[in-house]
Design a protein around this motif. Structure first.
Motif, PDB file in Angstrom:
ATOM      1  N   GLU A  27       2.393   3.558 -10.022  1.00 13.76           N
ATOM      2  CA  GLU A  27       1.644   2.290 -10.003  1.00 13.76           C
ATOM      3  C   GLU A  27       1.358   1.812  -8.578  1.00 13.76           C
ATOM      4  O   GLU A  27       0.804   0.720  -8.400  1.00 13.76           O
ATOM      5  CB  GLU A  27       2.432   1.200 -10.736  1.00 13.76           C
ATOM      6  N   ARG A  29       3.444   0.662  -6.258  1.00 11.21           N
ATOM      7  CA  ARG A  29       4.068  -0.648  -6.073  1.00 11.21           C
ATOM      8  C   ARG A  29       5.533  -0.490  -5.705  1.00 11.21           C
ATOM      9  O   ARG A  29       6.165   0.521  -6.024  1.00 11.21           O
ATOM     10  CB  ARG A  29       3.922  -1.497  -7.339  1.00 11.21           C
ATOM     11  N   ARG A  62      -1.561  -7.472  -5.513  1.00 11.41           N
ATOM     12  CA  ARG A  62      -1.124  -8.025  -6.788  1.00 11.41           C
ATOM     13  C   ARG A  62       0.396  -8.103  -6.764  1.00 11.41           C
ATOM     14  O   ARG A  62       1.051  -7.252  -6.157  1.00 11.41           O
ATOM     15  CB  ARG A  62      -1.591  -7.085  -7.892  1.00 11.41           C
ATOM     16  N   TRP A  71       7.549  -7.056  -8.245  1.00 15.80           N
ATOM     17  CA  TRP A  71       6.833  -5.863  -7.786  1.00 15.80           C
ATOM     18  C   TRP A  71       5.612  -6.257  -6.962  1.00 15.80           C
ATOM     19  O   TRP A  71       4.853  -7.142  -7.349  1.00 15.80           O
ATOM     20  CB  TRP A  71       6.366  -5.028  -8.982  1.00 15.80           C
ATOM     21  N   HIS A  73       2.204  -4.744  -5.529  1.00 15.73           N
ATOM     22  CA  HIS A  73       1.235  -3.643  -5.621  1.00 15.73           C
ATOM     23  C   HIS A  73       0.520  -3.511  -4.278  1.00 15.73           C
ATOM     24  O   HIS A  73       0.009  -4.500  -3.743  1.00 15.73           O
ATOM     25  CB  HIS A  73       0.211  -3.930  -6.716  1.00 15.73           C
TER      26      HIS A  73
END
Ligand SMILES: [Zn+2]
Length: 248
Positions: A27, A29, A62, A71, A73
């Motif tokens: 992802e 992240r 994000r 998290w 991103h």
């Protein structure tokens, strides 16, 4: 493992340092041991900014909270992500965040003046940097009501009311009349202590977002639209007048 939420106790923190807890290359992240980035929630959008470490730097596009971890991103090739344990330095897009703090606080002031004048609760809301809206259990809506709300909001802002962040034990919070009114009891009992935002003398509610320290810091607010979205669901939109507004 959990992320310490630095913004929950210091909304004015713009930079911080933290070790990487976990890396999710699929992802793109990373989760950090602590963060000043707000992950979104309660109608307030997540923050954006940058992370920097020894071997690189990336834009945080994000932010999200999953379980106890926040998290971040990153706009970066996943292979270039820092490894677990690496120290990173975070920097918020402060202009955007501070405008969100002013906008969020303006919505609390709106909530407080509508409660003081009509004794009705909020049914929904949302915000963007510089603009936002709340829906109320009002029977009727009119341009006059909107104009009156605008005048009352700006009076309360001019008062320079102090805004406090409290952490209340649930047994205390569940007895607090203002928190009962705003249905704080619907928050799971496992959330203990409960974070409470108090605009002293005006509005008090359980809340996870970021706010300014005094209503004076909000600046001038305009009510830009009043709408009926159905029975007992009346919408008021506002804008921070010197803010870069985007429509909610
Ligand atoms: Zn709030």
């Amino acid at each position: 493992m959990t992320t310490e939420l630095l913004y929950a106790t210091d909304a004015y923190l713009r930079t911080f340092e933290a070790p990487v807890l976990e890396v999710d290359r699929a992802e793109a992240r990373i989760a950090l041991r602590r963060t000043a980035f707000y992950p979104g929630g309660g109608g307030q959008p997540h923050d954006v900014g940058t992370l920097r470490w020894d071997a690189g730097e990336a834009t945080v596009s994000r932010v999200m909270r999953e379980g106890g971890m926040v998290w971040h991103h990153l706009d970066l090739d996943p292979e270039a992500l820092p490894d677990p344990g690496a120290e990173v330095e975070g920097r918020l897009d402060w202009d955007r965040r501070h405008l969100l703090m002013r906008t969020h606080t303006a919505l609390h002031v709106l909530c407080g003046v509508i409660w003081a004048d009509f004794g009705v609760a909020v049914t929904g809301g949302n915000m963007q940097p510089g603009s936002g809206r709340l829906d109320f259990e009002l029977d009727a809506m009119s341009a006059e009501l909107g104009a009156r709300a605008e005048r009352r909001i700006n009076e309360e802002i001019a008062c320079g009311r102090e805004i406090l962040v409290d952490f209340l034990d649930r047994s205390t919070a569940d007895q607090d009349p203002a928190l009962v009114r705003t249905k704080a009891s619907l928050i799971p009992a496992s959330v203990n202590p409960l974070r409470v935002i108090d605009i002293v003398g005006l509005d008090r509610q359980a809340d996870g977002g970021t706010h300014v320290a005094s209503t004076a810091e909000v600046g001038r607010v305009a009510v830009t639209k009043t709408e009926s979205k159905g029975k007992a669901n009346k919408r008021i939109r506002l804008e921070i007048q010197d803010g870069e507004s985007s429509s909610a």
